[in-house]
Design an enzyme around this catalytic site. Structure first.
Site, PDB file in Angstrom:
ATOM      1  N   ASP A  74       0.820  -1.215   0.000  1.00 24.63           N
ATOM      2  CA  ASP A  74       0.000   0.000   0.000  1.00 24.63           C
ATOM      3  C   ASP A  74       0.855   1.266   0.000  1.00 24.63           C
ATOM      4  O   ASP A  74       2.029   1.248   0.374  1.00 24.63           O
ATOM      5  CB  ASP A  74      -0.987   0.009   1.183  1.00 24.63           C
ATOM      6  CG  ASP A  74      -0.332  -0.127   2.552  1.00 24.63           C
ATOM      7  OD1 ASP A  74       0.660  -0.862   2.681  1.00 24.63           O
ATOM      8  OD2 ASP A  74      -0.815   0.520   3.509  1.00 24.63           O
ATOM      9  N   GLU A 136      -0.038  -1.196   5.795  1.00 19.75           N
ATOM     10  CA  GLU A 136       1.115  -0.757   6.578  1.00 19.75           C
ATOM     11  C   GLU A 136       0.980   0.724   6.909  1.00 19.75           C
ATOM     12  O   GLU A 136       1.282   1.164   8.005  1.00 19.75           O
ATOM     13  CB  GLU A 136       2.416  -0.999   5.791  1.00 19.75           C
ATOM     14  CG  GLU A 136       3.681  -0.862   6.641  1.00 19.75           C
ATOM     15  CD  GLU A 136       4.246   0.552   6.708  1.00 19.75           C
ATOM     16  OE1 GLU A 136       5.174   0.764   7.512  1.00 19.75           O
ATOM     17  OE2 GLU A 136       3.775   1.436   5.993  1.00 19.75           O
TER      18      GLU A 136
HETATM   19 ZN   LIG Z   1       6.793   2.296   4.012  1.00 22.23          ZN
END
Ligand SMILES: [Zn+2]
Length: 385
Positions: A74, A136
């Site tokens: 992401d 993340e």
């Molecule tokens: Zn990163």
């Protein structure tokens, strides 16, 4: 199937707009097709609503002891940022590769994918794995379930390199963190009757001032050797947002604020949470003596373990050997490295690019950094051979 260069892989990865709020399945489908087309075994860990998946890939002999290359799929949004190039196309200009995620961290992922295909083609004696997470950028929430799935679907790896931007330097530690949304529920009365009501703001202020006191106490201490490398070399407690009350002459019924703690390695995040929650319960008990329905609600909205520098760590020794970096670095940003370490992997951070370019408009990766990453992967393949 055609073998792509790292650069061609990067071009493909950037074209998928894998902003954390959106599905990443386009990227995962393409990558799984590409890797399995070259004989690399692939597995998915799905999120709850199956809109996103993490990709787990294993190249080389089917045995334990793999080296894991870890990245996230992401990227942060481009909304409201002014870009001079199309963020979803890699544009090369002035020795730089522009595009969302080139630095954080599709550049590293492209290098890792290339390395897995090469490991499979050339044959290696030690396996190489890829762990590509989602979510993340919204608090490192995707890695823990992915790491659990890894234990079931591939032979256990022993060391992990987390390729967050470090200019290919070795990073052995980072702070951990935890955060709470706090809702203080008071009781409204006219302010002239103050002692018969409960001001959510004034009770919240007691908690916030406790954070101030703890900060002062932490700052006055001599830092531990583990903490000394950090700036600042101690744990910090912070309130970044606050809202409450309706009028100057009404005791506030509600006060909301968010608390964030950044914890140095060597201190336990659960201990800090317990200490904070104990203080919350004390204040709440005093509020309830005035109005039994008064309360403090806590919603813990993130928690990321720190990365603790290891003694004779395998990942550190390997990266030192491959990069020649003899310095010890720590960073202030959080990563998935602490989560791998907690799951029993030796873990360090080493990746191309500079964290200063991450999340920026016109995010870029210097070509020289990408090339340094390619050389790193080439040496890594030799080490695995
Ligand atoms: Zn990163």
């Amino acid at each position: 199937m055609q073998v792509l260069t790292s650069r061609q892989i990067l071009d493909r990865l950037v074209m998928f707009p894998t902003v954390s709020r959106d599905s990443n399945l386009g990227l995962i489908d393409w990558l799984e097709g590409y890797l399995s087309g070259h004989g690399v075994r692939c597995f998915r860990h799905w999120n709850e609503d199956r809109r996103k998946a993490a990709l787990i890939a294993h190249a080389g002999p089917w045995k334990a002891g793999a080296l894991v290359l870890s990245g996230h799929s992401d990227v942060v949004p481009v909304d409201g940022q002014s870009w001079t190039t199309d963020p979803w196309t890699v544009s090369e200009r002035d020795g730089r590769l522009y595009g969302r995620g080139t630095c954080d961290m599709k550049g590293f992922v492209a290098l890792a994918v290339r390395a897995l295909v090469e490991a499979q083609r050339r044959g290696v004696s030690r396996p190489l794995q890829l762990a590509l997470s989602y979510d993340e950028e919204v608090g490192c929430t995707g890695a823990p379930p992915m790491i659990r799935t890894m234990q079931e679907v591939v032979p256990k790896g022993s060391a992990a390199i987390i390729g967050e931007p470090s200019r290919m330097g070795l990073i052995t530690g980072h702070k951990g963190g935890t955060g709470y949304h706090v809702h203080v529920k008071g009781h409204e009365v006219h302010s002239s009757l103050l002692p018969y009501g409960v001001s959510a703001i004034m009770e919240g202020a007691r908690l916030i001032d406790w954070l101030n006191d703890v900060n002062a106490e932490l700052q006055a201490r001599t830092p531990t050797p583990l903490a000394a490398a950090f700036h600042p070399p101690f744990t910090t407690l912070h309130v970044g947002m606050i809202r409450g009350g309706t009028a100057h002459n009404i005791t506030a019924a509600d006060c909301h604020f968010s608390v964030e703690m950044r914890v140095v390695p060597g201190e336990s995040i659960p201990d800090w949470e317990a200490r904070f929650e104990a203080r919350v319960r004390e204040i709440e008990a005093a509020m309830r003596k005035v109005r039994p329905e008064a309360a403090i609600h806590l919603d813990r909205f993130f928690g990321v373990p720190g990365l603790q520098p290891e003694r004779n760590g395998e990942a550190e020794a390997l990266v030192r050997r491959l990069t020649g970096d003899n310095a010890t670095g720590v960073v202030s940003y959080g990563t998935e490295a602490g989560q791998f370490q907690q799951a029993g992997y030796s873990a360090v951070i080493c990746g191309p690019g500079d964290i200063a370019q991450a999340h920026q408009p016109d995010e870029y990766l210097e070509i020289s950094q990408f090339e340094a990453g390619q050389q790193f992967m080439e040496r890594l393949l030799e080490a695995l051979a």
